[in-house]
Design an enzyme around this catalytic site. Structure first.
Site, PDB file in Angstrom:
ATOM      1  N   GLU A   1       0.875  -1.181   0.000  1.00  0.00           N
ATOM      2  CA  GLU A   1       0.000   0.000   0.000  1.00  0.00           C
ATOM      3  C   GLU A   1       0.905   1.221   0.000  1.00  0.00           C
ATOM      4  OE1 GLU A   1      -3.057   0.206  -0.433  1.00  0.00           O
ATOM      5  OE2 GLU A   1      -3.732  -1.843  -0.087  1.00  0.00           O
TER       6      GLU A   1
ATOM      7  N   GLU B   1      -6.334  -4.135   0.501  1.00  0.00           N
ATOM      8  CA  GLU B   1      -6.701  -4.270   1.905  1.00  0.00           C
ATOM      9  C   GLU B   1      -8.221  -4.163   2.004  1.00  0.00           C
ATOM     10  OE1 GLU B   1      -3.862  -1.446   3.973  1.00  0.00           O
ATOM     11  OE2 GLU B   1      -3.153  -3.409   4.665  1.00  0.00           O
TER      12      GLU B   1
END
Ligand code: NAD
Length: 485
Positions: A251, A459
């Site tokens: 991320e 996520e």
């Protein structure tokens, strides 16, 4: 007197706080005052070893529990987090400097959502039955094993939970290393999980800089690495993980486009641009920092934006009236001020802000530049501060091409009343997390993550389960084995 933010010890391993003062001291500075409020110590090799061996040992028994049992523990942890939301929010504010007005609704609450959501999913992680005439195949969704989570400094509670909750739901154990800038909140997450009934060792926290992160990533016992951080760090961690053929979730950073067409509702578009640039003082990876405004609405947009930005309340983050906090560190403040100077030098038109606020702490005024062009540094590099770049455009085709002309691809947004156009534009944008007539919503039910250099994997949502588990397939023969000899 010890500050209330000082944790009992630096690390949390095998269900308890652990200290090793031989590790490099890491000062924790409260960004609103510059005062040192706590000290932790970076993990020594002995601490790293203790955390990894504990997590490795705890994982198998945790995975053997039923999903219902694991889920119940995660949901209990969610309840505890919600009950303690106020105290956890105060700690988050000390850790990051973000105003309590935000942390009360966006941090422990978001962490609790993740624990509740993945706690709810844990019991339904099943495989499938594939009939093949007499024979059949069945699949099992199994844990990856020992996972490492590495966090950035902007959302320390949320990041620990967004990684820990799906990992644990799938039967993995985790060693989590928070950012050295915000080491406090993850320790509370570990404490709460134990209190909720998690077996000792399934979620551990160790402190340290990149070196400790590197030691975790390269250890052969580790099966997966989930990093939230910058693109340069992501490249290093991805490469190190590849050496050991480990699973990854990355991320990373962004320079996301927010496209506002002439027909957009003006106040909603301005609100979206404010949420997408000034929340958490701009320290949000998915921020829509390239605001493309169609020429017909441009001056009205800038006027309304300047007026509403003038309503930001800078001040004591612990005062719930404060709506805009400081940069996380003095260093981050100086980086952002450097970008503001670049914007001025390269000829962007300053609409508001543009300097350090005249007060204690690392505050920068919310800053808007107009007449920004695609080549300017402020339009190309991730600033990670409260600096909005407004760029003009004429046509849909042109703006889509310019919006995609970046190495990043985390988020994108569009404001228009024409829904056909909204869906067409979003369909043509290279980004993982998109918004129509909104910006920066991140509910746990929705997948979150980027394309291109902004990341790998997702996520949240059911997608996260795929990234914390793997499928085993089993062929079952009912008859005799036919062999050539
Ligand atoms: P960073 O890359 O400097 O550090 C991130 C983490 O990686 C820290 O814990 C750091 O100690 C660790 N680290 C550094 N070098 C390492 C190495 N060689 N091996 C292992 N670990 C290492 O990022 P930051 O400054 O803490 O955070 C800001 C960045 O994070 C921005 O680019 C932002 O966009 C990004 N971010 C992304 C998301 C997302 O979900 N996409 C969310 C928040 C922040």
């Amino acid at each position: 007197m010890t500050h209330p933010a000082q944790p009992k010890a630096s690390h949390f391993i095998n269900g308890e706080y652990v200290e090793d003062t031989a590790g490099t001291p890491i000062p924790v500075i409260y960004a609103a005052t510059g005062e040192q409020i706590a000290t932790v110590h970076a993990a020594t090799p002995a601490i790293v070893e203790q955390a990894l061996s504990t997590a490795k040992a705890a994982q198998k028994a945790w995975a053997k529990m039923t999903g219902t049992e694991r889920g119940r523990i995660l949901r209990r942890a969610a309840d505890i987090m919600r009950e303690r939301n106020h105290d956890l929010s105060v700690l988050e504010t000390y850790d990051t400097g973000k105003p309590l007005q935000e942390t009360l609704v966006a941090d422990a609450t978001s962490g609790a959502d993740a624990l509740e959501y993945f706690g709810g999913l844990a019991a339904s992680l099943t495989g499938e039955h594939i009939p093949l005439g007499e024979d059949w195949v069945y699949t099992k969704r199994e844990a990856l094993g020992l996972c490492v989570g590495i966090g950035a400094w902007n959302y320390p509670t949320q990041i620990a939970c967004w990684k820990g909750a799906p990992a644990l739901a799938c039967g993995n154990s985790m060693v989590f290393k928070p950012s050295e800038t915000t080491p406090l909140c993850a320790l509370k997450v570990a404490e709460i999980l134990i209190e909720a009934g998690a077996p000792a060792g399934v979620f551990n926290v160790v402190q340290g800089m990149g070196e400790v992160g590197g030691a975790l990533v390269t250890d052969p016992r580790v099966d997966k690495v989930s990093l939230t951080g910058s693109v340069p760090t992501g490249k290093k961690v991805y490469a190190a993980a590849a050496e050991g053929m480990k699973h990854v979730t990355m991320e990373l950073g962004g320079k996301s486009p927010l496209i506002i067409f002439d027909d957009a509702d003006l106040d909603n578009a301005v609100g979206g641009a404010i949420n997408g640039n000034f929340y958490s003082s701009g320290q949000v990876c998915s921020n829509g920092t390239r605001v493309f405004v169609q020429k017909g609405i441009k001056e009205k947009f800038l006027a309304r934006l300047a007026e509403r930005t003038g309503n930001a309340i800078l001040g004591d983050p612990m005062d719930e009236a404060t709506s805009f906090g400081p940069m996380v560190t003095e260093n981050q403040m100086n980086i952002v001020l450097g970008y503001i100077e670049k914007g001025k030098e390269e000829g962007a038109r300053l609409i508001c802000g543009g300097k350090r606020a005249d007060m204690d702490g690392y505050f920068i005024e919310p800053t808007v530049f107009a007449d920004v062009t695609d080549e300017m540094t402020i339009a190309r590099e991730e600033i990670f501060g409260p600096v909005m770049s407004v760029l003009d455009f004429d046509t849909e085709e042109e703006v889509v091409a310019r919006a995609n002309d970046t190495e990043f691809g985390l988020s994108a947004g569009v404001f228009t009343r024409d829904f056909t156009r909204a869906h067409r534009v979003i369909g043509n944008l290279e980004a993982g997390s998109c918004f129509i007539n909104s910006y920066n919503d991140a509910p746990v039910e929705a997948p979150f993550g980027g394309v291109k250099a902004s990341g790998v994997g997702r996520e949240n949502s059911k997608e996260a389960i795929k990234h914390f588990s793997q499928v085993k397939s089993v062929y079952v023969r009912m008859g005799d084995v036919d062999a050539a000899f």
